[in-house]
Design a protein around this motif. Structure first.
Motif, mmCIF file in Angstrom:
data_model
loop_
_atom_site.group_PDB
_atom_site.id
_atom_site.type_symbol
_atom_site.label_atom_id
_atom_site.label_comp_id
_atom_site.label_asym_id
_atom_site.label_seq_id
_atom_site.Cartn_x
_atom_site.Cartn_y
_atom_site.Cartn_z
ATOM 1 N N ILE A 1 -5.082 -1.379 -1.775
ATOM 2 C CA ILE A 1 -4.544 -1.999 -2.986
ATOM 3 C C ILE A 1 -3.018 -1.921 -2.988
ATOM 4 N N ALA A 2 -2.474 -0.749 -2.647
ATOM 5 C CA ALA A 2 -1.016 -0.574 -2.633
ATOM 6 C C ALA A 2 -0.351 -1.533 -1.651
ATOM 7 N N ARG A 3 -0.934 -1.688 -0.486
ATOM 8 C CA ARG A 3 -0.362 -2.609 0.502
ATOM 9 C C ARG A 3 -0.450 -4.053 0.019
ATOM 10 N N GLN A 4 -1.483 -4.378 -0.731
ATOM 11 C CA GLN A 4 -1.629 -5.724 -1.265
ATOM 12 C C GLN A 4 -0.435 -6.106 -2.145
ATOM 13 N N TYR A 5 0.139 -5.092 -2.832
ATOM 14 C CA TYR A 5 1.260 -5.346 -3.727
ATOM 15 C C TYR A 5 2.610 -5.016 -3.084
ATOM 16 N N GLY A 6 2.629 -4.861 -1.775
ATOM 17 C CA GLY A 6 3.895 -4.737 -1.057
ATOM 18 C C GLY A 6 4.354 -3.329 -0.753
ATOM 19 N N ALA A 7 3.609 -2.311 -1.167
ATOM 20 C CA ALA A 7 3.987 -0.923 -0.845
ATOM 21 C C ALA A 7 3.628 -0.608 0.599
ATOM 22 N N ARG A 8 4.370 0.293 1.193
ATOM 23 C CA ARG A 8 4.047 0.753 2.538
ATOM 24 C C ARG A 8 3.095 1.937 2.460
ATOM 25 N N ALA A 9 2.324 2.160 3.524
ATOM 26 C CA ALA A 9 1.300 3.204 3.489
ATOM 27 C C ALA A 9 1.339 4.049 4.758
ATOM 28 N N LEU A 10 1.464 5.352 4.563
ATOM 29 C CA LEU A 10 1.334 6.331 5.640
ATOM 30 C C LEU A 10 0.012 7.051 5.449
ATOM 31 N N VAL A 11 -0.773 7.179 6.503
ATOM 32 C CA VAL A 11 -2.050 7.875 6.397
ATOM 33 C C VAL A 11 -2.074 9.054 7.373
ATOM 34 N N ILE A 12 -2.640 10.161 6.927
ATOM 35 C CA ILE A 12 -2.819 11.362 7.739
ATOM 36 C C ILE A 12 -4.316 11.550 7.867
ATOM 37 N N THR A 13 -4.860 11.213 9.024
ATOM 38 C CA THR A 13 -6.311 11.171 9.167
ATOM 39 C C THR A 13 -6.703 11.106 10.632
ATOM 40 N N THR A 14 -8.007 11.039 10.879
ATOM 41 C CA THR A 14 -8.541 10.965 12.228
ATOM 42 C C THR A 14 -8.266 9.593 12.841
ATOM 43 N N PRO A 15 -7.706 9.530 14.036
ATOM 44 C CA PRO A 15 -7.480 8.231 14.680
ATOM 45 C C PRO A 15 -8.790 7.464 14.847
ATOM 46 N N GLY A 16 -8.710 6.141 14.682
ATOM 47 C CA GLY A 16 -9.891 5.304 14.834
ATOM 48 C C GLY A 16 -10.774 5.223 13.610
ATOM 49 N N SER A 17 -10.412 5.905 12.533
ATOM 50 C CA SER A 17 -11.212 5.908 11.312
ATOM 51 C C SER A 17 -10.824 4.718 10.428
ATOM 52 N N PRO A 18 -11.651 4.386 9.406
ATOM 53 C CA PRO A 18 -11.288 3.295 8.494
ATOM 54 C C PRO A 18 -9.948 3.502 7.801
ATOM 55 N N LEU A 19 -9.635 4.742 7.410
ATOM 56 C CA LEU A 19 -8.343 4.981 6.767
ATOM 57 C C LEU A 19 -7.198 4.765 7.751
ATOM 58 N N ALA A 20 -7.379 5.176 8.997
ATOM 59 C CA ALA A 20 -6.342 4.960 10.008
ATOM 60 C C ALA A 20 -6.018 3.481 10.146
ATOM 61 N N ALA A 21 -7.050 2.637 10.068
ATOM 62 C CA ALA A 21 -6.848 1.195 10.184
ATOM 63 C C ALA A 21 -6.201 0.600 8.943
ATOM 64 N N ALA A 22 -6.290 1.289 7.808
ATOM 65 C CA ALA A 22 -5.801 0.738 6.548
ATOM 66 C C ALA A 22 -4.304 0.938 6.347
ATOM 67 N N GLY A 23 -3.680 1.872 7.079
ATOM 68 C CA GLY A 23 -2.281 2.204 6.839
ATOM 69 C C GLY A 23 -1.313 1.434 7.707
ATOM 70 N N ASP A 24 -0.025 1.531 7.340
ATOM 71 C CA ASP A 24 1.054 0.977 8.172
ATOM 72 C C ASP A 24 1.429 1.942 9.283
ATOM 73 N N ALA A 25 1.390 3.230 8.985
ATOM 74 C CA ALA A 25 1.775 4.267 9.943
ATOM 75 C C ALA A 25 0.742 5.382 9.886
ATOM 76 N N LEU A 26 0.572 6.068 11.022
ATOM 77 C CA LEU A 26 -0.472 7.096 11.149
ATOM 78 C C LEU A 26 0.111 8.395 11.665
ATOM 79 N N LEU A 27 -0.202 9.495 10.967
ATOM 80 C CA LEU A 27 -0.038 10.839 11.516
ATOM 81 C C LEU A 27 -1.428 11.298 11.928
ATOM 82 N N PRO A 28 -1.719 11.346 13.220
ATOM 83 C CA PRO A 28 -3.094 11.612 13.659
ATOM 84 C C PRO A 28 -3.500 13.068 13.481
ATOM 85 N N LEU A 29 -4.674 13.265 12.893
ATOM 86 C CA LEU A 29 -5.269 14.601 12.796
ATOM 87 C C LEU A 29 -6.234 14.769 13.966
ATOM 88 N N THR A 30 -5.935 15.680 14.862
ATOM 89 C CA THR A 30 -6.826 15.977 15.978
ATOM 90 C C THR A 30 -7.297 17.414 15.813
#
Length: 291
Positions: A201-230
């Motif tokens: 939703i935030a990206r739909q309105y022009g905000a940028r998104a950083l996600v901290i999550t498992t690579p290859g997950s749905p949340l990882a795909a939803a963000g602009d930038a990823l900090l991978p949790l391994t």
């Protein structure tokens, strides 16, 4: 892949320079996993190309992947690799609990540091430092704790950061963002529906998104930038997950990188926070800012 076993086999198969390198790595796996290649080569008395050749001989495309597997080996079997002369068996039951929990925390942070090797932290920190508003999302025990802790770290840098752990508030707050804002989503599994929805939703309105999550997950795909949790979960059902330490490492890494991106202007708000605590007789400058 058991990289420790493969390294031990190379002691019998490799040339003299390679054997020296392997002996050096096995003697200090933590150093081999994290030190610059030049320092490893210097300690072993070999050339840097020797390290590249060893990585390929072990079946890796390059040294970075080999070092990642070294960090994994420490995370999974570090207690056995570090033990000497039956020390683990000599511990009391309480001492074994302490060793297992502390070892798990150490391993989680080691894996996190390796996973961030290719992340452009400076670019992420610049985006955070320039954001007009920062909303941090996390649902569940570990992720909600990380979200609140990141708010705690960012507000004292004079950044407008707010954490939301309630699923409906996450969606509603994301819907009123504008370009220039930034959202940060935490989820260990990358499956938390409310966080994924809020980020989208935030990206739909022009905000940028950083996600901290498992690579290859749905949340990882939803963000602009990823900090991978391994991470590697411990099968011991009595032991809390050590992944929380990886989350806290991510929080501190983001906070410090952002503070450095802002530079000296962060010193004044930090001074004010310290000054405000003096009224509670918390005057020792060696104590952390906040209790």
């Amino acid at each position: 892949m058991d990289i420790v076993a493969r390294l031990q086999n190379r002691l019998e198969q490799g040339r003299e320079a390679e054997r020296r390198l392997v002996q050096t790595m096995l003697a200090d796996l933590n150093f081999a996993a994290h030190a610059p290649i030049a320092q490893i080569a210097e300690r072993a008395g070999v050339s840097e190309p020797t390290i590249t050749r060893l990585a390929r001989a072990l079946g890796f495309p390059g040294t970075r992947v080999m070092r990642f597997h070294l960090a994994q080996a420490l995370a999974i079997g570090g207690a056995y690799l570090r033990s000497r002369g039956g020390e683990a068996e000599a511990l009391t039951p309480a001492g074994q609990v302490v060793a297992k929990v502390a070892g798990g925390a150490h391993a989680a942070i080691e894996l996190m540091s390796m996973a961030l090797a290719d992340v452009d932290l400076e670019a992420i920190a610049r985006s955070l430092s320039r954001a007009s508003q920062i909303l941090v999302y996390g649902t569940g025990g570990g992720s909600s704790m990380a979200a609140v802790e990141l708010q705690n770290r960012l507000f004292r840098l004079r950044l407008h950061a707010t954490a939301h752990t309630d699923p409906q508030l996450q969606r509603m707050s994301a819907s009123v963002l504008e370009p220039g804002a930034m959202v940060i989503g935490f989820s260990i599994s990358g499956q938390a529906a409310s966080v994924i929805d809020a980020v989208s939703i935030a990206r739909q309105y022009g905000a940028r998104a950083l996600v901290i999550t498992t690579p290859g997950s749905p949340l990882a795909a939803a963000g602009d930038a990823l900090l991978p949790l391994t991470f590697k979960e411990d099968p011991n059902l009595y032991k809390p997950s050590a992944t929380r330490y990886a989350l806290l490492a991510a929080v501190d890494i983001l906070a410090m990188a952002t503070a450095e991106a802002i530079g000296p202007p962060v010193l004044e708000p930090l001074r004010r926070v310290r000054h405000s605590l003096a009224s509670q007789n918390i005057r020792n400058p060696d104590l952390p800012i906040g209790d």
